[in-house]
Write a protein that holds these residues in place. Sequence first.
Motif, PDB file in Angstrom:
ATOM      1  N   GLU A 203     -31.512   2.172  -4.534  1.00 38.10           N
ATOM      2  CA  GLU A 203     -31.787   3.238  -3.583  1.00 38.10           C
ATOM      3  C   GLU A 203     -31.844   4.577  -4.316  1.00 38.10           C
ATOM      4  O   GLU A 203     -30.951   4.905  -5.100  1.00 38.10           O
ATOM      5  CB  GLU A 203     -30.705   3.280  -2.510  1.00 38.10           C
ATOM      6  CG  GLU A 203     -30.984   4.286  -1.407  1.00 38.10           C
ATOM      7  CD  GLU A 203     -29.947   4.246  -0.304  1.00 38.10           C
ATOM      8  OE1 GLU A 203     -29.986   5.125   0.563  1.00 38.10           O
ATOM      9  OE2 GLU A 203     -29.083   3.340  -0.316  1.00 38.10           O
ATOM     10  N   GLY A 204     -32.887   5.342  -4.077  1.00 37.45           N
ATOM     11  CA  GLY A 204     -33.082   6.603  -4.784  1.00 37.45           C
ATOM     12  C   GLY A 204     -34.083   6.519  -5.915  1.00 37.45           C
ATOM     13  O   GLY A 204     -34.500   7.550  -6.450  1.00 37.45           O
ATOM     14  N   VAL A 205     -34.499   5.287  -6.287  1.00 38.14           N
ATOM     15  CA  VAL A 205     -35.535   5.127  -7.306  1.00 38.14           C
ATOM     16  C   VAL A 205     -36.880   5.525  -6.709  1.00 38.14           C
ATOM     17  O   VAL A 205     -37.177   5.247  -5.549  1.00 38.14           O
ATOM     18  CB  VAL A 205     -35.563   3.660  -7.811  1.00 38.14           C
ATOM     19  CG1 VAL A 205     -36.835   3.356  -8.577  1.00 38.14           C
ATOM     20  CG2 VAL A 205     -34.347   3.389  -8.687  1.00 38.14           C
ATOM     21  N   ASP A 206     -37.724   6.181  -7.510  1.00 41.64           N
ATOM     22  CA  ASP A 206     -39.023   6.679  -7.035  1.00 41.64           C
ATOM     23  C   ASP A 206     -40.163   5.687  -7.246  1.00 41.64           C
ATOM     24  O   ASP A 206     -41.122   5.668  -6.479  1.00 41.64           O
ATOM     25  CB  ASP A 206     -39.365   7.984  -7.762  1.00 41.64           C
ATOM     26  CG  ASP A 206     -38.307   9.047  -7.538  1.00 41.64           C
ATOM     27  OD1 ASP A 206     -38.341   9.710  -6.491  1.00 41.64           O
ATOM     28  OD2 ASP A 206     -37.424   9.189  -8.412  1.00 41.64           O
ATOM     29  N   VAL A 207     -40.073   4.899  -8.305  1.00 41.02           N
ATOM     30  CA  VAL A 207     -41.145   3.962  -8.648  1.00 41.02           C
ATOM     31  C   VAL A 207     -40.516   2.613  -8.990  1.00 41.02           C
ATOM     32  O   VAL A 207     -39.606   2.543  -9.831  1.00 41.02           O
ATOM     33  CB  VAL A 207     -41.979   4.447  -9.851  1.00 41.02           C
ATOM     34  CG1 VAL A 207     -43.137   3.487 -10.122  1.00 41.02           C
ATOM     35  CG2 VAL A 207     -42.485   5.865  -9.642  1.00 41.02           C
ATOM     36  N   LEU A 208     -41.014   1.550  -8.358  1.00 41.76           N
ATOM     37  CA  LEU A 208     -40.561   0.192  -8.646  1.00 41.76           C
ATOM     38  C   LEU A 208     -41.738  -0.576  -9.226  1.00 41.76           C
ATOM     39  O   LEU A 208     -42.850  -0.533  -8.680  1.00 41.76           O
ATOM     40  CB  LEU A 208     -40.054  -0.489  -7.377  1.00 41.76           C
ATOM     41  CG  LEU A 208     -39.334  -1.819  -7.552  1.00 41.76           C
ATOM     42  CD1 LEU A 208     -38.008  -1.624  -8.290  1.00 41.76           C
ATOM     43  CD2 LEU A 208     -39.093  -2.486  -6.189  1.00 41.76           C
ATOM     44  N   LEU A 209     -41.485  -1.296 -10.338  1.00 43.93           N
ATOM     45  CA  LEU A 209     -42.552  -1.989 -11.066  1.00 43.93           C
ATOM     46  C   LEU A 209     -42.231  -3.478 -11.197  1.00 43.93           C
ATOM     47  O   LEU A 209     -41.975  -3.978 -12.294  1.00 43.93           O
ATOM     48  CB  LEU A 209     -42.722  -1.354 -12.444  1.00 43.93           C
ATOM     49  CG  LEU A 209     -43.228   0.097 -12.437  1.00 43.93           C
ATOM     50  CD1 LEU A 209     -42.495   0.936 -13.458  1.00 43.93           C
ATOM     51  CD2 LEU A 209     -44.732   0.111 -12.708  1.00 43.93           C
ATOM     52  N   PRO A 210     -42.265  -4.223 -10.104  1.00 44.41           N
ATOM     53  CA  PRO A 210     -41.924  -5.641 -10.175  1.00 44.41           C
ATOM     54  C   PRO A 210     -43.099  -6.501 -10.639  1.00 44.41           C
ATOM     55  O   PRO A 210     -44.266  -6.100 -10.532  1.00 44.41           O
ATOM     56  CB  PRO A 210     -41.580  -5.970  -8.721  1.00 44.41           C
ATOM     57  CG  PRO A 210     -42.492  -5.076  -7.930  1.00 44.41           C
ATOM     58  CD  PRO A 210     -42.594  -3.800  -8.736  1.00 44.41           C
ATOM     59  N   SER A 211     -42.779  -7.679 -11.134  1.00 45.34           N
ATOM     60  CA  SER A 211     -43.812  -8.691 -11.334  1.00 45.34           C
ATOM     61  C   SER A 211     -44.145  -9.326  -9.988  1.00 45.34           C
ATOM     62  O   SER A 211     -43.486  -9.068  -8.976  1.00 45.34           O
ATOM     63  CB  SER A 211     -43.311  -9.773 -12.293  1.00 45.34           C
ATOM     64  OG  SER A 211     -42.269 -10.528 -11.665  1.00 45.34           O
ATOM     65  N   ARG A 212     -45.169 -10.160  -9.976  1.00 46.49           N
ATOM     66  CA  ARG A 212     -45.528 -10.865  -8.748  1.00 46.49           C
ATOM     67  C   ARG A 212     -44.326 -11.652  -8.215  1.00 46.49           C
ATOM     68  O   ARG A 212     -43.979 -11.562  -7.035  1.00 46.49           O
ATOM     69  CB  ARG A 212     -46.685 -11.826  -9.017  1.00 46.49           C
ATOM     70  CG  ARG A 212     -47.061 -12.698  -7.829  1.00 46.49           C
ATOM     71  CD  ARG A 212     -47.875 -13.893  -8.216  1.00 46.49           C
ATOM     72  NE  ARG A 212     -49.167 -13.559  -8.773  1.00 46.49           N
ATOM     73  CZ  ARG A 212     -49.491 -13.675 -10.049  1.00 46.49           C
ATOM     74  NH1 ARG A 212     -48.579 -14.090 -10.933  1.00 46.49           N
ATOM     75  NH2 ARG A 212     -50.692 -13.377 -10.477  1.00 46.49           N
ATOM     76  N   ASP A 213     -43.684 -12.429  -9.087  1.00 43.94           N
ATOM     77  CA  ASP A 213     -42.562 -13.264  -8.658  1.00 43.94           C
ATOM     78  C   ASP A 213     -41.405 -12.415  -8.140  1.00 43.94           C
ATOM     79  O   ASP A 213     -40.757 -12.771  -7.151  1.00 43.94           O
ATOM     80  CB  ASP A 213     -42.082 -14.146  -9.809  1.00 43.94           C
ATOM     81  CG  ASP A 213     -43.084 -15.231 -10.165  1.00 43.94           C
ATOM     82  OD1 ASP A 213     -44.015 -15.475  -9.360  1.00 43.94           O
ATOM     83  OD2 ASP A 213     -42.946 -15.831 -11.246  1.00 43.94           O
ATOM     84  N   GLU A 214     -41.142 -11.300  -8.814  1.00 45.14           N
ATOM     85  CA  GLU A 214     -40.032 -10.440  -8.398  1.00 45.14           C
ATOM     86  C   GLU A 214     -40.306  -9.790  -7.047  1.00 45.14           C
ATOM     87  O   GLU A 214     -39.421  -9.701  -6.197  1.00 45.14           O
ATOM     88  CB  GLU A 214     -39.773  -9.388  -9.475  1.00 45.14           C
ATOM     89  CG  GLU A 214     -39.222  -9.971 -10.764  1.00 45.14           C
ATOM     90  CD  GLU A 214     -39.489  -9.121 -11.989  1.00 45.14           C
ATOM     91  OE1 GLU A 214     -39.100  -9.553 -13.091  1.00 45.14           O
ATOM     92  OE2 GLU A 214     -40.106  -8.036 -11.858  1.00 45.14           O
ATOM     93  N   ALA A 215     -41.541  -9.333  -6.847  1.00 44.68           N
ATOM     94  CA  ALA A 215     -41.901  -8.713  -5.563  1.00 44.68           C
ATOM     95  C   ALA A 215     -41.734  -9.709  -4.424  1.00 44.68           C
ATOM     96  O   ALA A 215     -41.201  -9.378  -3.351  1.00 44.68           O
ATOM     97  CB  ALA A 215     -43.328  -8.187  -5.617  1.00 44.68           C
ATOM     98  N   CYS A 216     -42.187 -10.930  -4.641  1.00 44.96           N
ATOM     99  CA  CYS A 216     -42.071 -11.950  -3.598  1.00 44.96           C
ATOM    100  C   CYS A 216     -40.616 -12.332  -3.361  1.00 44.96           C
ATOM    101  O   CYS A 216     -40.190 -12.525  -2.211  1.00 44.96           O
ATOM    102  CB  CYS A 216     -42.906 -13.176  -3.979  1.00 44.96           C
ATOM    103  SG  CYS A 216     -44.695 -12.881  -3.961  1.00 44.96           S
ATOM    104  N   LEU A 217     -39.845 -12.421  -4.419  1.00 42.70           N
ATOM    105  CA  LEU A 217     -38.432 -12.758  -4.284  1.00 42.70           C
ATOM    106  C   LEU A 217     -37.675 -11.688  -3.506  1.00 42.70           C
ATOM    107  O   LEU A 217     -36.799 -11.988  -2.686  1.00 42.70           O
ATOM    108  CB  LEU A 217     -37.817 -12.932  -5.675  1.00 42.70           C
ATOM    109  CG  LEU A 217     -36.345 -13.343  -5.764  1.00 42.70           C
ATOM    110  CD1 LEU A 217     -36.117 -14.679  -5.079  1.00 42.70           C
ATOM    111  CD2 LEU A 217     -35.916 -13.431  -7.219  1.00 42.70           C
ATOM    112  N   LEU A 218     -38.030 -10.434  -3.721  1.00 41.71           N
ATOM    113  CA  LEU A 218     -37.329  -9.328  -3.063  1.00 41.71           C
ATOM    114  C   LEU A 218     -37.655  -9.219  -1.574  1.00 41.71           C
ATOM    115  O   LEU A 218     -36.900  -8.609  -0.814  1.00 41.71           O
ATOM    116  CB  LEU A 218     -37.665  -8.008  -3.752  1.00 41.71           C
ATOM    117  CG  LEU A 218     -36.998  -7.774  -5.107  1.00 41.71           C
ATOM    118  CD1 LEU A 218     -37.610  -6.566  -5.808  1.00 41.71           C
ATOM    119  CD2 LEU A 218     -35.497  -7.585  -4.945  1.00 41.71           C
ATOM    120  N   THR A 219     -38.777  -9.792  -1.169  1.00 42.66           N
ATOM    121  CA  THR A 219     -39.202  -9.657   0.228  1.00 42.66           C
ATOM    122  C   THR A 219     -39.213 -10.962   1.008  1.00 42.66           C
ATOM    123  O   THR A 219     -39.267 -10.943   2.239  1.00 42.66           O
ATOM    124  CB  THR A 219     -40.624  -9.062   0.292  1.00 42.66           C
ATOM    125  OG1 THR A 219     -41.522  -9.935  -0.425  1.00 42.66           O
ATOM    126  CG2 THR A 219     -40.661  -7.668  -0.321  1.00 42.66           C
TER     127      THR A 219
END
Length: 316
Positions: A203-219
């Motif tokens: 929380e408070g980070v301005d830019v998040l740079l996930p991989s495809r797998d990480e983005a899907c895992l987080l959501t």
Amino acid sequence: MTAAGGAGPGAEPGSAAGRGLLVVGDVITDVVARHRGPLAAGTDTPASIRTVAGGAGANVACWAAHQGARDVRLLGRVGAEAAGWHERELVAQGVRPRLVVDPLVPTGTVVCMVDGGASAERTFLTDSGASLRLEPADWSDALLDGVARLHLSGYLLFSEPSRALVKVALKAARVRDVPVSLDPASAGFLAELGAERFLALVEGVDVLLPSRDEACLLTGLTDAAEAAAELSLRVPLVVAKQGHEGAVVARAGKVRARVPAAPATARDTTGAGDAFTGAFLAALLAGAGPEDAAAEGCRAGARAVERVGGRPPPPS
């Protein structure tokens, strides 16, 4: 503990006047084993093996410097046995390292097993060693003097001492209005940490740079673009890296751009995401918008997969 290197305060006070990039993250010794075909259990598998300098945080710093970013600094933690070598490798790439030398634990080591086939896919065996022992005592607010952007390696979130450091660094960056980016770093470690806990920590980070797998895992979503859009409701700018499918830029719950990948013949995909991140940040520092910066990231990622190891070629 002692510190090697010279990424201390810059000449320009305050973030607004600065052009520098401070990366905080892991410095690792990579043992890269390229083999063709499946591993032969219980016997020998021929391989080409090299030992190279690596670490997601260190790789990002090197690629940012390679792409022309001014005054790239790196805060990391290493063991005494490899501190001098890692410092020399970083300096050779144009990075100003501040390496905290751990008196008890050796430098982290990753064995990267790379399939020598067309996919060049890699599997990591990771001993994080000293890299995840960064702690608040290793931080100084003066590290932000002259800095325009702070980048945090997501590996820092996978241990208690370095999680505490992330909290301190985020607070200091907010005080100075320095934007902060973070790369989640590892889908495997992220699954252990948990998506909600991770999102609370960033929380408070301005830019998040996930991989495809990480983005899907987080959501919990299966489509990377939809996942990036969902994440951008919690982080202002999300850039999801999709390997040979390029990248997706999302803001305010919507996909704003789909950036195609650059053509490449892959030899080793180790560090491709780090190359993307370093080039992306260098482009932002040079005044590019997120879409153009993502295109620079894709081009750097393509160059990275054509090399063995996660670093750019050294300056000529």
